[in-house]
Write a protein that holds these residues in place. Sequence first.
Motif, PDB file in Angstrom:
ATOM      1  N   HIS A  69       0.732  -1.296  -0.117  1.00 46.05           N
ATOM      2  CA  HIS A  69      -0.046  -0.183  -0.148  1.00 46.05           C
ATOM      3  C   HIS A  69       0.613   1.469   0.078  1.00 46.05           C
ATOM      4  CE1 HIS A  69      -3.536  -2.463   0.932  1.00 46.05           C
ATOM      5  NE2 HIS A  69      -2.614  -3.361   2.005  1.00 46.05           N
ATOM      6  N   ALA A  70       0.535   2.264  -0.822  1.00 46.67           N
ATOM      7  CA  ALA A  70       1.236   3.409  -0.845  1.00 46.67           C
ATOM      8  C   ALA A  70       0.221   4.483  -0.434  1.00 46.67           C
ATOM      9  CB  ALA A  70       1.872   3.970  -2.377  1.00 46.67           C
ATOM     10  N   TRP A  71       0.713   5.561   0.286  1.00 45.70           N
ATOM     11  CA  TRP A  71      -0.317   6.375   0.788  1.00 45.70           C
ATOM     12  C   TRP A  71       0.386   7.976   0.544  1.00 45.70           C
ATOM     13  CZ3 TRP A  71      -4.448   4.366   2.968  1.00 45.70           C
ATOM     14  CH2 TRP A  71      -4.603   3.151   3.314  1.00 45.70           C
ATOM     15  N   SER A  72      -0.525   8.825  -0.132  1.00 41.48           N
ATOM     16  CA  SER A  72      -0.115  10.125  -0.346  1.00 41.48           C
ATOM     17  C   SER A  72      -1.043  10.974  -0.033  1.00 41.48           C
ATOM     18  CB  SER A  72       0.255   9.950  -1.891  1.00 41.48           C
ATOM     19  OG  SER A  72       0.366  11.321  -2.520  1.00 41.48           O
ATOM     20  N   ARG A  73      -0.769  12.264   0.137  1.00 39.93           N
ATOM     21  CA  ARG A  73      -1.581  13.477   0.504  1.00 39.93           C
ATOM     22  C   ARG A  73      -1.078  14.499  -0.370  1.00 39.93           C
ATOM     23  NH1 ARG A  73      -3.269  13.279   6.692  1.00 39.93           N
ATOM     24  NH2 ARG A  73      -4.622  11.649   6.475  1.00 39.93           N
ATOM     25  N   GLN A  74      -0.464  14.372  -1.387  1.00 41.65           N
ATOM     26  CA  GLN A  74       0.325  15.310  -2.147  1.00 41.65           C
ATOM     27  C   GLN A  74      -0.538  16.483  -3.021  1.00 41.65           C
ATOM     28  OE1 GLN A  74       3.419  16.372  -2.030  1.00 41.65           O
ATOM     29  NE2 GLN A  74       3.186  17.736  -3.624  1.00 41.65           N
ATOM     30  N   ALA A  80       0.886   9.094  -6.043  1.00 40.85           N
ATOM     31  CA  ALA A  80       0.499   7.735  -5.656  1.00 40.85           C
ATOM     32  C   ALA A  80       0.693   6.687  -6.942  1.00 40.85           C
ATOM     33  CB  ALA A  80      -1.060   7.653  -5.419  1.00 40.85           C
ATOM     34  N   HIS A  81       0.365   7.401  -8.019  1.00 38.62           N
ATOM     35  CA  HIS A  81       0.758   6.531  -9.476  1.00 38.62           C
ATOM     36  C   HIS A  81       2.385   6.619  -9.410  1.00 38.62           C
ATOM     37  CE1 HIS A  81      -2.783   5.790 -11.543  1.00 38.62           C
ATOM     38  NE2 HIS A  81      -3.451   6.965 -10.887  1.00 38.62           N
ATOM     39  N   GLN A  82       3.184   7.423  -9.020  1.00 41.13           N
ATOM     40  CA  GLN A  82       4.418   7.565  -8.930  1.00 41.13           C
ATOM     41  C   GLN A  82       5.193   6.441  -8.217  1.00 41.13           C
ATOM     42  OE1 GLN A  82       5.416  11.551  -8.453  1.00 41.13           O
ATOM     43  NE2 GLN A  82       5.954  12.145 -10.845  1.00 41.13           N
ATOM     44  N   ILE A  83       4.598   6.199  -7.018  1.00 39.56           N
ATOM     45  CA  ILE A  83       5.088   5.622  -5.968  1.00 39.56           C
ATOM     46  C   ILE A  83       4.738   3.866  -6.261  1.00 39.56           C
ATOM     47  CG2 ILE A  83       4.762   4.641  -3.394  1.00 39.56           C
ATOM     48  CD1 ILE A  83       4.414   7.534  -2.981  1.00 39.56           C
ATOM     49  N   TYR A 122      -4.426   9.729  -1.204  1.00 38.82           N
ATOM     50  CA  TYR A 122      -4.655   8.907  -2.070  1.00 38.82           C
ATOM     51  C   TYR A 122      -3.922   7.477  -1.822  1.00 38.82           C
ATOM     52  CZ  TYR A 122      -6.849  11.980  -5.374  1.00 38.82           C
ATOM     53  OH  TYR A 122      -7.752  12.835  -6.032  1.00 38.82           O
ATOM     54  N   HIS A 123      -4.458   6.392  -2.254  1.00 42.67           N
ATOM     55  CA  HIS A 123      -3.996   5.074  -1.798  1.00 42.67           C
ATOM     56  C   HIS A 123      -3.907   4.402  -3.088  1.00 42.67           C
ATOM     57  CE1 HIS A 123      -5.440   1.158   0.365  1.00 42.67           C
ATOM     58  NE2 HIS A 123      -4.218   1.184   0.071  1.00 42.67           N
TER      59      HIS A 123
END
Length: 136
Positions: A69-74, A80-83, A122-123
């Motif tokens: 799981h990748a978690w983003s608040r950018q 999230a797509h880049q990770i 974003y997850h």
Amino acid sequence: MTTSAVALRSAVHAALSADGALLALLGGARVYDEPPRRPAFPYVTLGEARTTDASADAAPAEEHQLTLHAWSRQGGHREAHQIAGALLQALDDAALALAGHRLVNLRFALADVRRESDGRTYHALVRFRAVTEPAS
């Protein structure tokens, strides 16, 4: 959980924790098996795992499904797509060393990116399929 699943999870964690491209996107070593109470965003967690018997004839083997799981608040889905892409680059067909087991293959299975109900997180869910055998 089987010893092969533990060995696979440990090897995946070590590989991600040493991947320069992923760490650059995360802003540091933010790959967690168990995240801290208030982790800094973005970060990656090792998630659900499923292991099934994949033995053929007399040769023992196990198939694993491992979810990351990748978690983003950018702001938006881009980070999230880049990770998720960095996870794919780091692990798809990687030759990881597993303690007491041999990794037959490790392949990308699926990715899903969505906005969480809080409206700002974003997850990315990224799943891999692996096959392991006991070490000879």
